[in-house]
Design an enzyme around this catalytic site. Sequence first.
Site, mmCIF file in Angstrom:
data_model
loop_
_atom_site.group_PDB
_atom_site.id
_atom_site.type_symbol
_atom_site.label_atom_id
_atom_site.label_comp_id
_atom_site.label_asym_id
_atom_site.label_seq_id
_atom_site.Cartn_x
_atom_site.Cartn_y
_atom_site.Cartn_z
ATOM 1 C CG ASN A 150 -10.381 2.517 -2.267
ATOM 2 O OD1 ASN A 150 -10.112 3.084 -2.718
ATOM 3 N ND2 ASN A 150 -11.355 1.964 -2.756
ATOM 4 C CD GLN A 178 -9.616 2.434 2.969
ATOM 5 O OE1 GLN A 178 -8.579 1.957 3.638
ATOM 6 N NE2 GLN A 178 -10.659 1.677 2.383
ATOM 7 C CG HIS A 200 -16.697 0.712 8.057
ATOM 8 N ND1 HIS A 200 -16.359 0.076 7.211
ATOM 9 C CD2 HIS A 200 -17.013 1.619 7.588
ATOM 10 C CE1 HIS A 200 -16.758 0.356 5.836
ATOM 11 N NE2 HIS A 200 -16.851 1.192 6.384
ATOM 12 C CB CYS A 324 -18.192 -0.854 -3.122
ATOM 13 S SG CYS A 324 -16.790 0.510 -2.747
HETATM 14 N N1 PLP Z 1 -13.128 6.700 0.060
HETATM 15 C C1 PLP Z 1 -13.112 4.954 0.274
HETATM 16 C C2 PLP Z 1 -11.411 5.304 0.134
HETATM 17 C C3 PLP Z 1 -13.584 4.052 1.246
HETATM 18 O O1 PLP Z 1 -12.138 3.612 1.357
HETATM 19 C C4 PLP Z 1 -14.408 3.370 1.294
HETATM 20 C C5 PLP Z 1 -15.281 2.705 1.866
HETATM 21 O O2 PLP Z 1 -14.809 1.883 1.605
HETATM 22 C C6 PLP Z 1 -15.429 4.578 1.398
HETATM 23 C C7 PLP Z 1 -15.084 6.440 0.535
HETATM 24 C C8 PLP Z 1 -17.050 4.843 1.973
HETATM 25 O O3 PLP Z 1 -17.186 4.745 3.259
HETATM 26 P P1 PLP Z 1 -18.394 3.985 4.033
HETATM 27 O O4 PLP Z 1 -18.616 3.042 3.543
HETATM 28 O O5 PLP Z 1 -18.913 4.458 5.219
HETATM 29 O O6 PLP Z 1 -19.477 4.844 3.491
#
Ligand code: PLP
Length: 393
Positions: A150, A178, A200, A324
Site C-alpha cells: 500500500n 491494493q 472502498h 492509517c
Molecule cells: N490491507 C491493505 C494493504 C490496505 O491498504 C488497507 C487499507 O488501507 C487495509 C488492509 C485495510 O482495509 P480496511 O480499510 O477496509 O480495513
Amino acid sequence: MKVYADYAASTPCDERVVKAMLPYFTQDFGNANSQHSFGRDTAKALADAREVVARILGCDPNEIYFTSGGTEADNWALKGVALHKRDKGNHVIISSIEHHGILSPADWLESNGFRVTRLPVDSTGLVRVEDLEKAIDDETTIVSVMYANNEVGTIQPVKELAEVAHRHGALFHTDAVQAIPYMNINVREIGADLMTISGHKFYGPKGVGVLYIRNGVKLDKLICGGGQERSQRAGTVNVPAIVGLATALELSRRTLTEDCAHIAALRDHFEERVEREIPYIRQNGNKLHRVPSIANYSFEYVEGEGILMLLDFNGIAVSSGSACSSGSLDPSHVLLAMGVPIEVSHGSIRFSFGKHNTLEEVDYIVDKLKETISRLREMSPLFDLKNGGTYNV
Ligand code: PLP
C-alpha cells in the site's frame, strides 16, 4: 484547485454503486436472516452479491465471507488459522512490509506464545522466495504475504510463495486490498487459501470487505454471536454495503484495462516530470512489478509532514506513509524494511492516482510540489549544511 491523489487510502464511491445500495437502507431493509418476505428479499440480494464476487474471484459463493473491511479479514485469516492449528505448530510467517491489519495480529500472536517470522524484502520491496524457503518449517501453519504493497505498490510473487507454503503443509493468505482494484485475480490460479479485499479501494463503500476462504480450510472465528455467514462470522449482515461492494467490483472489471492504462499514463507523466525537475530525490518501489497507481518518492533534506501540509494548503491530498499510520511521526516500516535510511524515509510521500485524475491535475501537483520542496529546502538546516552553509545547530 482541489486535487485528490490519495486513491490508495480511499476512493470516492461510484454514483452507480450508491444507487444500487440505496434501496437496502429504506425499502429493502429487512434482516437477511429473518424468516419473512422482508428477510427473504435481502437474503436474495446477499446471495446475488456473493455470487458476483465469487464469479469475479474465480471461486464458489460459499467460499466468500463478508466482513467489516480489509482489517477484519486480515485479522481473521491470521489469528483464525494460527489459533485453530495451534496443535500442529505455533509458527506463522508474514512479510515485514504488511499492512497493520496483519502486523498487529502477528504481534498479538507473538505475545501469546506464537513464533512469528517477518520476511525481509529487497530494496524495491520484493519478498524473495528463497527467504520463505529458509524460514518455513514443519511448525509453520500460515504464510501471509500481501499481493501489492500500500505504500510503494510493489507486487509480490504470490503464486511462487503459495507453492512454497503448500509444499511445507502451510496455508497461504494474501492481502489483495491494493491489488484487486488493478488486477484480475483468480484465487485458484494464484493458489491462495485465503484472500482479503476491501470495498472502498475500488470505488465501493467503506466498512465492508471479503475474506475468501477455500473450501476445506478450517479457522477459528474472530467474531462470535449469531449464525450469520454460515456461522463463521457473527453480526447482522450489512446488506447495503455488501451490495455496494459487489456492484463496485463488477463495475471495476468492466473498465479495468482502460482505467489501468489511464492511471499508468498519469503516473508516468508525473514521474517523468518529478525526476526531471526536482533534484535530490529517491524513488521507492519496483519499476517492473507494481500497481499502476502508486508513485512513492523521498525528497532529501525535508520532512514529509511539511510537504503534506504545504500541499494540503494548495488543495492537494497525498499521503506520507500509509493513511492509517499517518498522524504518527514514526518512519514508515515499509521504507525502513527496504533499507531506506531513516532520515530519508522521513521525507517520503505517496502519490496515488485514480480514474478521476486528469493530466492537468498531475501538472498542478508537480508545479506545487516543486515550489514546496524548494521552499522547505530553503528553510532546511540540513540542506544548508550540505551546500557548505554554516547553520549552527
Ligand atoms: N490491507 C491493505 C494493504 C490496505 O491498504 C488497507 C487499507 O488501507 C487495509 C488492509 C485495510 O482495509 P480496511 O480499510 O477496509 O480495513
